[in-house]
Design an enzyme around this catalytic site. Structure first.
Site, short mmCIF file in Angstrom:
data_model
loop_
_atom_site.label_atom_id
_atom_site.label_comp_id
_atom_site.label_asym_id
_atom_site.label_seq_id
_atom_site.Cartn_x
_atom_site.Cartn_y
_atom_site.Cartn_z
N ASP A 20 48.12 124.68 -11.03
CA ASP A 20 47.57 124.05 -9.83
C ASP A 20 46.27 124.70 -9.39
O ASP A 20 46.22 125.89 -9.07
CB ASP A 20 48.61 124.14 -8.72
CG ASP A 20 48.42 123.04 -7.70
OD1 ASP A 20 48.50 121.86 -8.09
OD2 ASP A 20 48.15 123.36 -6.53
N ARG A 62 39.45 107.01 -9.63
CA ARG A 62 40.85 107.08 -9.24
C ARG A 62 41.14 108.57 -9.15
O ARG A 62 40.93 109.30 -10.13
CB ARG A 62 41.76 106.46 -10.31
CG ARG A 62 43.24 106.79 -10.10
CD ARG A 62 44.06 106.42 -11.33
NE ARG A 62 45.49 106.59 -11.14
CZ ARG A 62 46.20 107.68 -11.49
NH1 ARG A 62 45.61 108.72 -12.05
NH2 ARG A 62 47.50 107.73 -11.30
N ASP A 87 43.60 111.19 -9.42
CA ASP A 87 44.97 111.43 -9.89
C ASP A 87 45.66 112.46 -9.01
O ASP A 87 45.04 113.45 -8.58
CB ASP A 87 44.90 111.96 -11.34
CG ASP A 87 46.26 112.25 -11.91
OD1 ASP A 87 47.03 111.30 -12.13
OD2 ASP A 87 46.58 113.45 -12.13
N HIS A 117 49.00 115.65 -4.17
CA HIS A 117 49.16 117.08 -4.44
C HIS A 117 47.92 117.89 -4.08
O HIS A 117 47.82 119.06 -4.45
CB HIS A 117 49.56 117.26 -5.91
CG HIS A 117 50.79 116.47 -6.23
ND1 HIS A 117 52.06 116.87 -5.87
CD2 HIS A 117 50.94 115.23 -6.79
CE1 HIS A 117 52.94 115.95 -6.22
NE2 HIS A 117 52.28 114.94 -6.78
N GLU A 158 45.53 108.38 -5.74
CA GLU A 158 46.91 108.12 -6.14
C GLU A 158 47.86 108.90 -5.25
O GLU A 158 48.06 110.11 -5.43
CB GLU A 158 47.15 108.51 -7.61
CG GLU A 158 48.51 108.03 -8.08
CD GLU A 158 49.32 109.06 -8.84
OE1 GLU A 158 50.37 108.68 -9.38
OE2 GLU A 158 48.94 110.25 -8.89
N ASN A 172 51.75 100.05 -12.99
CA ASN A 172 50.70 100.92 -13.49
C ASN A 172 51.19 101.64 -14.74
O ASN A 172 52.30 101.39 -15.20
CB ASN A 172 50.19 101.87 -12.40
CG ASN A 172 51.11 103.06 -12.16
OD1 ASN A 172 52.24 103.11 -12.64
ND2 ASN A 172 50.64 104.04 -11.41
N ARG A 210 44.14 95.53 -8.79
CA ARG A 210 43.95 96.08 -10.13
C ARG A 210 44.97 95.44 -11.08
O ARG A 210 46.16 95.43 -10.79
CB ARG A 210 44.16 97.59 -10.12
CG ARG A 210 43.99 98.25 -11.50
CD ARG A 210 44.22 99.76 -11.43
NE ARG A 210 45.58 100.07 -11.05
CZ ARG A 210 46.00 101.27 -10.64
NH1 ARG A 210 45.15 102.26 -10.53
NH2 ARG A 210 47.27 101.45 -10.32
C1 QV4 Z 1 58.26 119.65 -18.26
C2 QV4 Z 1 59.42 119.54 -17.26
C3 QV4 Z 1 59.07 120.27 -15.97
C4 QV4 Z 1 58.72 121.70 -16.30
C5 QV4 Z 1 57.57 121.71 -17.32
C6 QV4 Z 1 57.13 123.11 -17.69
O1 QV4 Z 1 59.67 118.16 -16.98
O2 QV4 Z 1 60.15 120.22 -15.05
O3 QV4 Z 1 58.28 122.33 -15.09
O4 QV4 Z 1 57.94 120.98 -18.50
O5 QV4 Z 1 58.12 123.72 -18.48
C7 QV4 Z 1 54.42 116.08 -19.07
C8 QV4 Z 1 55.88 115.91 -19.46
C9 QV4 Z 1 56.78 116.75 -18.55
C10 QV4 Z 1 56.35 118.20 -18.65
C11 QV4 Z 1 54.89 118.30 -18.27
C12 QV4 Z 1 54.35 119.70 -18.41
O6 QV4 Z 1 56.24 114.54 -19.36
O7 QV4 Z 1 58.13 116.59 -18.95
O8 QV4 Z 1 57.14 118.95 -17.72
O9 QV4 Z 1 54.10 117.44 -19.13
O10 QV4 Z 1 54.38 120.10 -19.74
C13 QV4 Z 1 51.74 112.33 -16.53
C14 QV4 Z 1 53.20 112.06 -16.93
C15 QV4 Z 1 54.01 113.32 -16.88
C16 QV4 Z 1 53.35 114.39 -17.73
C17 QV4 Z 1 52.00 114.65 -17.07
C18 QV4 Z 1 51.21 115.78 -17.75
O11 QV4 Z 1 53.75 111.10 -16.05
O12 QV4 Z 1 55.31 113.04 -17.43
O13 QV4 Z 1 54.16 115.57 -17.75
O14 QV4 Z 1 51.21 113.45 -17.20
O15 QV4 Z 1 51.04 115.52 -19.08
C19 QV4 Z 1 54.63 112.16 -9.13
C20 QV4 Z 1 53.24 112.52 -8.65
C21 QV4 Z 1 52.18 111.58 -9.20
C22 QV4 Z 1 52.30 111.40 -10.71
C23 QV4 Z 1 53.71 110.94 -11.02
C24 QV4 Z 1 53.96 110.79 -12.50
O16 QV4 Z 1 53.18 112.52 -7.23
O17 QV4 Z 1 50.91 112.12 -8.88
O18 QV4 Z 1 54.65 111.89 -10.52
N1 QV4 Z 1 51.29 110.50 -11.24
C25 QV4 Z 1 50.02 111.00 -11.82
C26 QV4 Z 1 49.64 110.25 -13.07
C27 QV4 Z 1 50.58 110.61 -14.19
C28 QV4 Z 1 50.43 112.08 -14.52
C29 QV4 Z 1 50.15 112.92 -13.36
C30 QV4 Z 1 50.01 112.43 -12.09
C31 QV4 Z 1 49.87 114.33 -13.61
O19 QV4 Z 1 49.59 108.87 -12.83
O20 QV4 Z 1 50.37 109.82 -15.33
O21 QV4 Z 1 51.66 112.54 -15.14
O22 QV4 Z 1 48.46 114.39 -13.87
O23 QV4 Z 1 55.10 111.00 -8.46
CA CA Z 2 47.73 121.01 -5.84
#
Ligand code: QV4
Ligand code: CA
Length: 511
Positions: free
Chosen positions: A182, A210, A212, A216, A248, A313, A352
């Site tokens: 973070d 957008r 992202d 957070h 977002e 989305n 969108r």
């Molecule tokens: C895993 C475990 C975690 C653990 C971590 C570390 O799940 O609990 O802490 O390992 O050991 C990927 C994997 C996920 C993994 C993570 C880190 O799927 O399992 O964690 O990587 O290695 C996208 C995907 C996520 C992906 C992430 C980063 O959706 O699955 O995580 O990209 O690659 C909330 C938020 C919202 C978010 C939404 C998905 O409020 O902001 O969840 N949406 C945006 C994007 C989305 C993106 C992110 C945010 C992060 O639209 O596409 O997440 O940038 O609601």
């Molecule tokens: Ca943050």
């Protein structure tokens, strides 16, 4: 004081809620995971001629490379550096895309990942998509450069260092989202690095962002970055134009962070929209289309001029993020077209359209175990978007935006832009209709029986081509036609077993 408030509203806030699309172009499309070279061509050959206002692109900056076993789409949400270098293309290709899209009046909106870098879960030997070195456990991203001081490890107050409770706003903003490192956006240095990256994109001609994971980030930290941004490139935009910003924030209610905290920075994604519309069109929980009469703020949504809306989305079409099982996608094509048609006909929000790729969706215990699968590719290279003779896409690309019903409703929205919501009609169940002033009219039959009604359309007398079942081509209609009489009424018949149980007419489809 009043003059100052007025000027600051125009200069710093107001412009960021307006999308910088060309006059009369009212929707954008998310070309998820497309290559820049394909987007450039799509702007020229399809989006401009069909009245699309712009394109949301996947994150353009260098991301981590993950083998899961092949490369997941979500690796692009794990930044390694701010070099314009991804599977979608390099900086030259990016510049070429933005130039060519702008030259035909189609705007480009970049997905900006500024809340975090990658997760340290990516083991030793991990690399960036452009070869940049990094050591996530040591917080070292020399290609930016960021080091330990640039992250929130000390600020986060949760035991694990991750977000444990969405009921605690400080945790949501200062701790790690799914383990992603973070960034300390309160630091001037970090704000500068992020602003430099966004300015690089602005200078090349992007029209907005957008943001992202905006939930957070503290709204004040986002504001501090936005204040550092350049005006848009004056080759294509009026002097002093501000980038369009849509943040977002998933706010379905009941959490510590709410959408309204972000209105001062720009628009915000309205996630209630797709979740509720899916529930209504699926007829779940006793919902019916009749209830859509007061759709919009009447349903507890944010103000229309703050909302960025969509049916699905890239996250919730595959079970990520939020919205749940009610979300409609291309997998439920018949209901999906109705939902997108309703969205594009209705005046609420800035719209969108989603454009997806196929993946081998496979449910185990209610979860899609292939939710990670990346775009169509050959040996890790994203496949070209090929175009079939019937104008649909090949090579595994779905291209919902090219479906006749969706493409023609994008045009409908342009035609009725600025017109009021008028002439609502319903049968007390799932047959509804409404107009947009004297420019357009749409009728839906989502009941299990036929619709046959004479309705007030508000349109001038004449014969109109239904843009759902066909197109107006050389003055003729390839679908069904509708006759509007001098009193503005027309008869509509829609079988409940019709391939597309809705009809839309507008003044530019008058024969
Ligand atoms: C895993 C475990 C975690 C653990 C971590 C570390 O799940 O609990 O802490 O390992 O050991 C990927 C994997 C996920 C993994 C993570 C880190 O799927 O399992 O964690 O990587 O290695 C996208 C995907 C996520 C992906 C992430 C980063 O959706 O699955 O995580 O990209 O690659 C909330 C938020 C919202 C978010 C939404 C998905 O409020 O902001 O969840 N949406 C945006 C994007 C989305 C993106 C992110 C945010 C992060 O639209 O596409 O997440 O940038 O609601
Ligand atoms: Ca943050």
């Amino acid at each position: 004081m009043q003059v100052f408030l007025f000027l600051s509203a125009i200069g710093l806030c107001w412009a960021q809620h307006t999308p910088n699309t060309q006059l009369g172009r009212t929707s954008i499309v998310h070309l998820f995971e497309w290559r820049w070279a394909d987007i450039a061509q799509e702007c020229e050959r399809y989006l401009a001629p069909n009245g699309f206002g712009g394109v949301q692109i996947s994150p353009p900056n260098e991301n981590i490379v993950v083998h899961n076993p092949s490369r997941p789409w979500w690796e692009r949400y794990q930044p390694i550096s701010y070099k314009i270098c991804t599977r979608s293309g390099n900086e030259d290709e990016f510049r070429d895309m933005v130039t060519r899209c702008n030259n035909v009046g189609v705007r480009v909106y970049a997905d900006a990942v500024m809340n975090h870098m990658c997760s340290p879960a990516a083991g030793a030997g991990a690399r960036g998509a452009c070869g940049s070195p990094f050591r996530a456990p040591a917080r070292a991203f020399p290609a930016v450069p960021y080091s330990g001081w640039d992250f929130n490890d000390r600020k986060c107050r949760s035991a694990s260092g991750g977000i444990e409770s969405y009921g605690d706003a400080a945790q949501v903003r200062d701790c790690r989202l799914v383990g992603l490192l973070d960034l300390a956006l309160e630091k001037a240095y970090v704000r500068c690095k992020v602003a430099d990256y966004l300015n690089h994109l602005i200078d090349m001609g992007v029209a907005g962002f957008r943001l992202d994971a905006a939930k957070h980030m503290w709204p004040g930290d986002i504001k501090a970055v936005l204040e550092k941004l350049h005006p848009l490139n004056s080759t294509w935009f009026p002097e002093g134009s501000r980038p369009f910003v849509y943040q977002e924030v998933i706010d379905l209610g009941g959490e510590a962070v709410s959408s309204s905290e972000y209105f001062g920075n720009g628009r915000v994604t309205e996630f209630k929209y797709g979740a509720k519309l899916g529930t209504v069109i699926r007829k779940w929980n006793g919902e019916k289309m009749t209830y859509l009469k007061n759709w919009g703020e009447g349903w507890g949504f944010m103000p229309s001029d703050r909302a960025l809306v969509f049916v699905d989305n890239h996250d919730n079409q595959r079970g990520h993020g939020a919205g749940g099982a009610s979300i409609l996608t291309f997998w439920d094509a018949r209901l999906y077209k109705m939902a997108v048609g309703f969205m594009l006909a209705h005046p609420y929000g800035f719209t969108r359209v989603m454009s997806s790729y196929h993946w081998p969706r496979y449910f185990e215990n209610g979860k899609d175990v292939n939710d990670w699968v990346g775009p169509p590719s050959n040996n890790e290279t994203i496949k070209e978007v090929t175009i079939n003779p019937d104008t649909t896409c090949g090579n595994g690309w779905v291209c919902e935006h090219r479906w006749r019903q969706i493409r023609n409703m994008v045009a409908f929205r342009n035609v009725v832009d600025g017109q009021p919501f008028t002439n609502w009609w319903d049968n007390g169940s799932n047959q509804v209709a409404f107009g947009r002033g004297n420019k357009g009219f749409i009728v839906f039959n989502n009941d299990d029986w036929s619709l046959s009604s004479t309705l007030l359309t508000g349109l001038p007398a004449g014969t109109y081509c239904d843009v759902i079942s066909g197109d107006k081509v050389d003055g003729n209609c390839t679908g069904i036609t509708i006759s509007v009489s001098r009193d503005g009424r027309a008869h509509f018949s829609i079988s409940n077993s019709a391939e597309d149980p809705f009809i839309a007419i507008h003044i530019e489809a008058k024969l």
